[in-house]
Enzyme design. Structure first.
Site, PDB file in Angstrom:
ATOM      1  N   ARG A  21     -80.983 -20.885   8.072  1.00 55.69           N
ATOM      2  CA  ARG A  21     -80.667 -21.687   9.265  1.00 55.69           C
ATOM      3  C   ARG A  21     -81.657 -22.824   9.447  1.00 55.69           C
ATOM      4  O   ARG A  21     -81.260 -23.963   9.675  1.00 55.69           O
ATOM      5  CB  ARG A  21     -80.650 -20.814  10.523  1.00 55.69           C
ATOM      6  CG  ARG A  21     -79.503 -19.836  10.579  1.00 55.69           C
ATOM      7  CD  ARG A  21     -79.593 -18.961  11.820  1.00 55.69           C
ATOM      8  NE  ARG A  21     -80.880 -18.263  11.826  1.00 55.69           N
ATOM      9  CZ  ARG A  21     -81.425 -17.693  12.875  1.00 55.69           C
ATOM     10  NH1 ARG A  21     -80.814 -17.727  14.043  1.00 55.69           N
ATOM     11  NH2 ARG A  21     -82.575 -17.074  12.798  1.00 55.69           N
ATOM     12  N   ASN A  39     -76.710 -17.166  12.779  1.00 57.82           N
ATOM     13  CA  ASN A  39     -76.488 -15.916  12.054  1.00 57.82           C
ATOM     14  C   ASN A  39     -75.361 -15.146  12.721  1.00 57.82           C
ATOM     15  O   ASN A  39     -75.221 -15.186  13.951  1.00 57.82           O
ATOM     16  CB  ASN A  39     -77.744 -15.043  12.068  1.00 57.82           C
ATOM     17  CG  ASN A  39     -78.799 -15.508  11.092  1.00 57.82           C
ATOM     18  OD1 ASN A  39     -78.533 -16.297  10.196  1.00 57.82           O
ATOM     19  ND2 ASN A  39     -80.011 -15.022  11.264  1.00 57.82           N
TER      20      ASN A  39
END
EC number: 3.6.1.7
Length: 92
Positions: A21, A39
């Site tokens: 990320r 996520n």
């Protein structure tokens, strides 16, 4: 003049716990994109990104590799309506 596009990328493989990320945010910001990376409970990562098609293409290509510790098995991409994001960030 090109109009912004919106893409949703769903990335599977070993993509959590490997800075996927955070690395996506860095790539997207360098490309001038807005949106987020998050996520999912199933171990995948969802990315929603907006901007010019060429920049989105570049982010999509990067997502197939990801950061060095990642192992990307699949990237699926869909389009959606522009949401008007103003920055690119990690969503929790």
């Amino acid at each position: 003049m090109s109009f912004p596009e919106h893409r949703i990328l769903h990335v599977s493989g070993r993509v959590q716990g490997v800075f996927y990320r955070q690395s996506t945010v860095r790539q997207a910001q360098q490309l001038g994109l807005s949106g987020y990376a998050r996520n999912n409970p199933d171990g995948t990562v969802t990315i929603e990104a907006e901007g010019p098609a060429t920049a989105l293409d570049a982010l999509e290509a990067w997502c197939h590799q990801g950061p060095i510790a990642a192992r990307v098995d699949k990237v699926s991409v869909t389009s959606g309506p522009v949401q008007g994001y103003t920055e690119f960030r990690v969503e929790r």
